[in-house]
Design a protein around this motif. Sequence first.
Motif, short mmCIF file in Angstrom:
data_model
loop_
_atom_site.label_atom_id
_atom_site.label_comp_id
_atom_site.label_asym_id
_atom_site.label_seq_id
_atom_site.Cartn_x
_atom_site.Cartn_y
_atom_site.Cartn_z
N PRO A 92 30.90 30.73 29.10
CA PRO A 92 30.42 30.46 30.47
C PRO A 92 31.32 29.53 31.26
CG PRO A 92 29.08 29.30 28.85
CD PRO A 92 29.97 30.22 28.08
N ALA A 93 32.16 28.73 30.59
CA ALA A 93 33.02 27.79 31.31
C ALA A 93 34.34 28.42 31.74
CB ALA A 93 33.29 26.56 30.45
N VAL A 94 34.56 29.70 31.43
CA VAL A 94 35.79 30.37 31.82
C VAL A 94 35.57 31.05 33.18
CG1 VAL A 94 37.43 32.22 31.28
CG2 VAL A 94 36.54 30.76 29.45
N THR A 95 36.47 30.77 34.11
CA THR A 95 36.44 31.43 35.41
C THR A 95 37.16 32.77 35.29
OG1 THR A 95 36.44 29.31 36.59
CG2 THR A 95 37.09 31.27 37.84
N CYS A 96 36.44 33.85 35.58
CA CYS A 96 37.00 35.19 35.44
C CYS A 96 37.16 35.80 36.83
CB CYS A 96 36.09 36.05 34.57
SG CYS A 96 36.83 37.58 33.99
N SER A 97 38.40 35.98 37.27
CA SER A 97 38.68 36.53 38.59
C SER A 97 39.02 38.01 38.46
CB SER A 97 39.85 35.79 39.24
OG SER A 97 39.58 34.41 39.36
N ILE A 98 38.31 38.85 39.21
CA ILE A 98 38.47 40.30 39.13
C ILE A 98 39.18 40.80 40.39
CG2 ILE A 98 37.31 42.49 38.73
CD1 ILE A 98 36.86 40.47 36.52
N ALA A 99 40.21 41.61 40.21
CA ALA A 99 40.91 42.22 41.34
C ALA A 99 40.95 43.73 41.14
CB ALA A 99 42.33 41.67 41.44
N GLU A 100 40.46 44.48 42.13
CA GLU A 100 40.53 45.94 42.05
C GLU A 100 41.93 46.37 42.45
OE1 GLU A 100 38.32 49.96 43.77
OE2 GLU A 100 37.37 47.98 44.02
N LEU A 101 42.65 46.95 41.49
CA LEU A 101 44.05 47.32 41.68
C LEU A 101 44.29 48.70 41.09
CD1 LEU A 101 45.59 43.95 40.41
CD2 LEU A 101 45.44 44.64 42.82
N THR A 102 45.25 49.40 41.63
CA THR A 102 45.64 50.67 41.03
C THR A 102 46.36 50.41 39.71
OG1 THR A 102 47.80 50.73 42.11
CG2 THR A 102 45.93 51.64 43.34
N THR A 103 46.51 51.48 38.93
CA THR A 103 47.23 51.34 37.66
C THR A 103 48.64 50.84 37.89
OG1 THR A 103 45.93 53.01 36.48
CG2 THR A 103 48.20 52.65 35.72
#
Length: 321
Positions: free
Chosen positions: A118-129
């Motif tokens: 829970p202490a890890v910040t997970c940043s998601i980016a929608e990107l093409t392959t």
Amino acid sequence: METRRLRAVLAVAEHGHFGRAATALGVGQPRISRLVREAEDELGVALFERDTRTVVLTAAGTAYVDEAGPALVRLDAAAERARAVGRGDAGAVTVGTVGSALTPPLPRLLRTFRERCPAVTCSIAELTTTEQVERLRAGTLDVGFLRPPLPAPAADELTLLTVLREPLVSVLPPGHRLAARTRIPIAALADDPFVRNPRRLGPGLHETITSLCRAAGFLPRTVQEATDMQTVLGLVAAGYGVAVVPRSSASGCPDGVGRVELTAGPTIELALAHVEPITSPAAARLVALARDLDTSRDRLLRNPGPARSPSPVRRRRPPRW
């Protein structure tokens, strides 16, 4: 000043007694006395006034404790933070994903990861392959969820872990002549216009569909390209043409769009990609979790029940000194 001396001074100040301070720290009283003397020698001032019954802070001792106490709290917090980041229990991880991966298993994997770290910040980016490959090679992305196969040299530079295999399905505009069918051969779409993603953005999926059509004796006639899967489905709904997409992507079809299985169609993979060695401990934890869940893929992909609780881990208590 050594933190041992600092802790000894603070313990004596708190308890007002060398013996009780020694008991609180779990060491002998002679050691506490020696550490306090060393602290006073280093500072060049007396920190305590002593007699046979009491130990009282001097003015210099009070000033020292007022500053040193919060500093020690911050130092301990910094040490614990460093340990947590080193274990992968804290920190940050950047994750790239193709739009069609925002269906199982990725959400379940990320949910489990957040529960365990829970202490890890997970940043998601929608990107093409293609975008993910470029950023993984440049070191600005920790892991990516993309569609293989990958072109050279990325195929040799990236490590891939397959997290999903699924069939391709056809999506048909409203009123299409084949919309009422349950299964069709890809050859049945030979005369239809196609809506597709550009090859440069997703070469693996693009080539798989092209090869499937070529094996059926035709090449798809592309009339419209779109950079993301939702736009592809929207254009099909608008009547621009048909499309062939991964089954998970077709689950988000707009109203009126027909989804028809393909006979003898190939499967398409979704893979977790990363560069070796993984320099981020948090990213290494995510990859390890994906690999662990891969061993029970049926539970992960077909039975979205409660996430498995992490096994308790015994950690050595950091030494007081």
